[in-house]
Scaffold this motif. Structure first.
Motif, PDB file in Angstrom:
ATOM      1  N   LYS A  91      32.278  41.645  44.358  1.00  0.00           N
ATOM      2  CA  LYS A  91      33.159  41.480  43.198  1.00  0.00           C
ATOM      3  C   LYS A  91      34.285  40.473  43.475  1.00  0.00           C
ATOM      4  CE  LYS A  91      35.840  44.175  39.875  1.00  0.00           C
ATOM      5  NZ  LYS A  91      35.287  43.446  38.712  1.00  0.00           N
ATOM      6  N   GLU A 100      30.113  46.222  47.953  1.00  0.00           N
ATOM      7  CA  GLU A 100      30.326  46.106  46.499  1.00  0.00           C
ATOM      8  C   GLU A 100      31.626  45.366  46.198  1.00  0.00           C
ATOM      9  OE1 GLU A 100      30.252  50.115  45.090  1.00  0.00           O
ATOM     10  OE2 GLU A 100      28.156  50.441  45.656  1.00  0.00           O
ATOM     11  N   CYS A 101      32.672  45.666  46.964  1.00  0.00           N
ATOM     12  CA  CYS A 101      33.974  45.003  46.755  1.00  0.00           C
ATOM     13  C   CYS A 101      33.889  43.513  47.070  1.00  0.00           C
ATOM     14  CB  CYS A 101      35.046  45.667  47.620  1.00  0.00           C
ATOM     15  SG  CYS A 101      35.419  47.364  47.146  1.00  0.00           S
ATOM     16  N   GLU A 133      32.224  48.138  40.367  1.00  0.00           N
ATOM     17  CA  GLU A 133      31.602  47.064  39.566  1.00  0.00           C
ATOM     18  C   GLU A 133      31.778  47.292  38.069  1.00  0.00           C
ATOM     19  OE1 GLU A 133      27.001  48.679  39.629  1.00  0.00           O
ATOM     20  OE2 GLU A 133      27.822  47.731  41.424  1.00  0.00           O
TER      21      GLU A 133
END
Length: 713
Positions: A96, A92-93, A68
């Protein structure tokens, strides 16, 4: 069939990313994290972002504590961290909006329940992000020099795409391809296939103009029907060549019928691949040999090969290999023979293989090829060269350049070591495949010609040829099966089985049930002597083994005696409660050939149609052909022709009519098993084919206890 291919199947973010992040980047020597960085830095032209919270830079590239923290857009992320950290990283990916991820990490379903739970978390967290892996080597696109893997070297550019389920094997093959100078368009280590699978990759490569053939190393497959549907679309445009590990039948379950006993999981898989137009090979060497030939030269379905050689021995070896692999030496036309005789030495072989002798010049090789390419009998040309002092290999190779793009395949076997190295490089550069030994070359040609013929079988059976089954009869068949299910009956008795077959217009001997001796006599007189009596039982299936079959009964006394003997035999084995009477049918003179037609239910592919030599020795003969329904008469004909019994049937006087009726039986059988998925196995054995009739003498039907669509019957 309801396919669920992911709509987001644009895989360009994997193969042509503008930016890549490595999570788990490392400065430790010989680590996966460092190897990934080194491979990308060597040739990748896009932006590289490294994620490592403990370092500020690695190999001159800035690092970031978390994904991030990278403010730029990222197309592809490579994850090489411990398995337990992967689900949260994937989340998290996804947050994003990263489009693609390669999970290198191991420690998932291969470790059992905890690993499976981690995979489920990844699926839940990934959102729209596509994933290759986990437990994989990575991917390589040699055309744009992208090495997003921890493989050591970049392969040569080529037209072959290679998908491997084994990362370790992938490494070995990549190394070997460099040595053999075989180029790849790309390589994918597919791993555990948590998301992207074989089906999506072959669909992608099918549309890729830089890929001429697709190679697959497969260990298992999650959705075989989806794979076959996608493959059958692709093989019409470009070849798929597959090697599968784990083909042993050791784990096969015991079967309750002849049909089940003569089919194995691997045989069904092979039949399914053929139906989809996929070429299956047995070794890695074969995989690349045939791929090299198919990707560089035109397909030929003419199995007749011309061989040019400057030495007799290699020509003989090549000829033996041709015959072993079901291809042939081309017969030279008279015109070709006379043309060759004008300029070849007097001592030339005067036949095929065309031995042009040990002092053959480059001009002589070229002139010989020029004559052969005009002969329509020839389906391909193999040029053998042994490094003799008088023959200059490099000059010969340069002369052959002008023949690299013919309408038939041309390929070589320049035998030897250093003395032919430069010559082989010249040939490869021009798209002429070279094989180290002539028997390898002829085997590849044989496989090519067979594959090219098999391609003609890839089509959806025509509805115009469909033999329509009367709707009223279909309704009666449904009622028969529904009644059996209502009684929790899985094995239909002989009478019910024959009735079901008869309702689908498959000719079968007329049969009656007689519960008493008097009834047996009554039906015998109605049918006409001689007669056959068989035990009628709901549970006893192998009637001969228990003395439950009496043949050639010529009168009323014989029938009564046979009835008593059958009952006595059953009583001896203490199964008299299973005796419900006898079936009565005409004694058919066995003056022809016995065949079997049947169906079995494969766990992965569903119904499978079987045809072959029949009778009581069906499992001993093991002469059979398999295919996946639906089939039409054209496919049925191909099945019959691929068996040994076909040659015997061809010898009958009425062989044309008999073969047409057999085709009709197989087509109707395929509709029966598709109309009623509740059917697990069918044996129609034997079907008697004689000079004046074709008729089924016995049948057995087994239903599927786990079938959940009983209400649809």
């Amino acid at each position: 069939m309801n396919l669920k291919l992911n709509k987001l199947n644009n895989l360009d973010y994997f193969f042509n990313p503008k930016s890549i992040a490595i999570i788990g980047a490392s400065a430790k020597n010989l680590s996966v994290g460092k190897t990934l960085i080194e491979n990308l830095k060597e040739s990748y032209k896009g932006k590289i972002y490294l994620i490592n919270p403990k370092r500020k830079s690695i190999l001159g590239l800035k690092t970031y504590p978390k994904i991030e923290d990278v403010k730029d857009k990222i197309d592809l992320v490579i994850i090489a961290t411990p398995a337990k950290t992967v689900p949260s990283i994937v989340k998290e990916c996804s947050k994003k909006k990263i489009k693609a991820a390669i999970i290198i990490s191991a420690g998932f379903k291969e470790l059992g329940k905890p690993g499976i739970e981690l995979e489920n978390q990844i699926r839940k967290n990934k959102g729209d992000m596509r994933i290759i892996g986990p437990n994989c080597l990575g991917i390589i696109n040699s055309l744009n020099k992208l090495n997003a893997s921890f493989a050591k070297d970049m392969p040569l550019k080529g037209k072959l795409a290679f998908i491997s389920q084994s990362g370790a094997l992938g490494c070995a093959v990549l190394d070997w391809s460099l040595k053999e100078k075989i180029g790849l368009s790309s390589f994918v280590s597919i791993g555990s296939m948590i998301d992207i699978n074989f089906s999506e990759l072959i669909s992608y490569y099918g549309k890729d103009p830089n890929t001429k053939a697709i190679l697959i190393y497969m260990e298992n497959i999650a959705d075989p029907l989806e794979f076959l549907v996608e493959a059958s679309k692709v093989t019409l445009k470009k070849p798929i060549i597959l090697i599968k590990a784990g083909r042993s039948s050791a784990g096969s379950k015991a079967a309750t019928s002849h049909t089940g006993a003569i089919t194995g999981n691997d045989e069904v898989f092979t039949a399914a691949l053929k139906r989809a137009g996929i070429l299956q090979v047995n070794t890695i060497s074969e995989l690349f040999s045939i791929a090299d030939l198919i990707s560089k030269q035109p397909l030929s379905n003419n199995p007749n090969l011309a061989i040019i050689t400057n030495a007799g021995g290699p020509g003989v070896i090549a000829t033996d290999s041709l015959e072993i692999n079901n291809a042939f030496l081309a017969k030279l036309s008279k015109k070709t023979y006379l043309e060759l005789n004008k300029f070849l030495p007097k001592a030339w072989s005067h036949s095929n293989p065309i031995d042009i002798l040990g002092d053959a010049s480059d001009e002589l090789y070229a002139k010989t090829v020029k004559v052969l390419v005009k002969d329509k009998n020839i389906g391909g040309i193999l040029i053998i060269l042994t490094p003799q002092h008088m023959t200059e290999a490099t000059k010969v190779a340069k002369k052959l350049k002008s023949f690299s793009k013919l309408n038939i395949p041309i390929f070589t076997s320049f035998m030897g070591g250093d003395s032919v190295t430069i010559a082989i490089e010249e040939l490869i550069k021009e798209g002429i495949p070279n094989f180290p030994f002539p028997d390898d070359a002829t085997k590849a040609f044989s496989m090519m010609s067979k594959y090219s013929k098999d391609l003609k079988k890839i089509y959806q059976p025509s509805n115009k040829n469909k033999t329509l089954i009367n709707e009223n009869k279909k309704k009666k068949a449904s009622e028969l099966l529904k009644k059996a299910f209502s009684k929790n009956k899985l094995l239909l008795d002989e009478y019910e089985s024959k009735k079901l077959i008869e309702l689908y217009d498959i000719p079968i001997v007329q049969t009656f049930i007689a519960k008493t001796k008097n009834e047996a006599v009554k039906y015998s007189k109605k049918i006409g002597f001689p007669i056959v009596l068989k035990i009628y039982s709901k549970t006893i299936t192998h009637k001969k083994k228990v003395g439950g079959v009496k043949l050639n009964l010529k009168n009323e006394i014989d029938v009564k005696k046979a009835f008593d003997e059958i009952y006595s035999n059953i009583k001896k084995i203490k199964k008299q409660k299973e005796f419900l009477g006898v079936t009565v049918q005409k004694m058919i003179k066995l003056d022809g050939y016995e065949v079997i037609a049947g169906s079995t239910l494969d766990n992965q592919f569903g119904p499978v149609i079987i045809f072959g030599s029949g009778g009581s020795l069906v499992e001993i003969y093991n002469d059979k052909a398999l295919t996946i329904p639906p089939i039409d008469k054209k496919l049925a004909k191909k099945m019959i022709e691929s068996t040994k019994i076909y040659k015997a049937i061809k010898g009958l006087k009425n062989n044309k009519q008999a073969l047409e009726k057999l085709q009709d039986i197989l087509v109707k059988l395929s509709y029966l098993v598709l109309d009623f998925p509740v059917i697990k196995e069918i044996d129609i054995n034997p079907i008697l084919i004689s000079k004046d009739k074709i008729i089924a003498l016995d049948a057995r039907v087994l239903l599927n206890p786990s079938h959940r669509l009983k209400k649809r019957l």
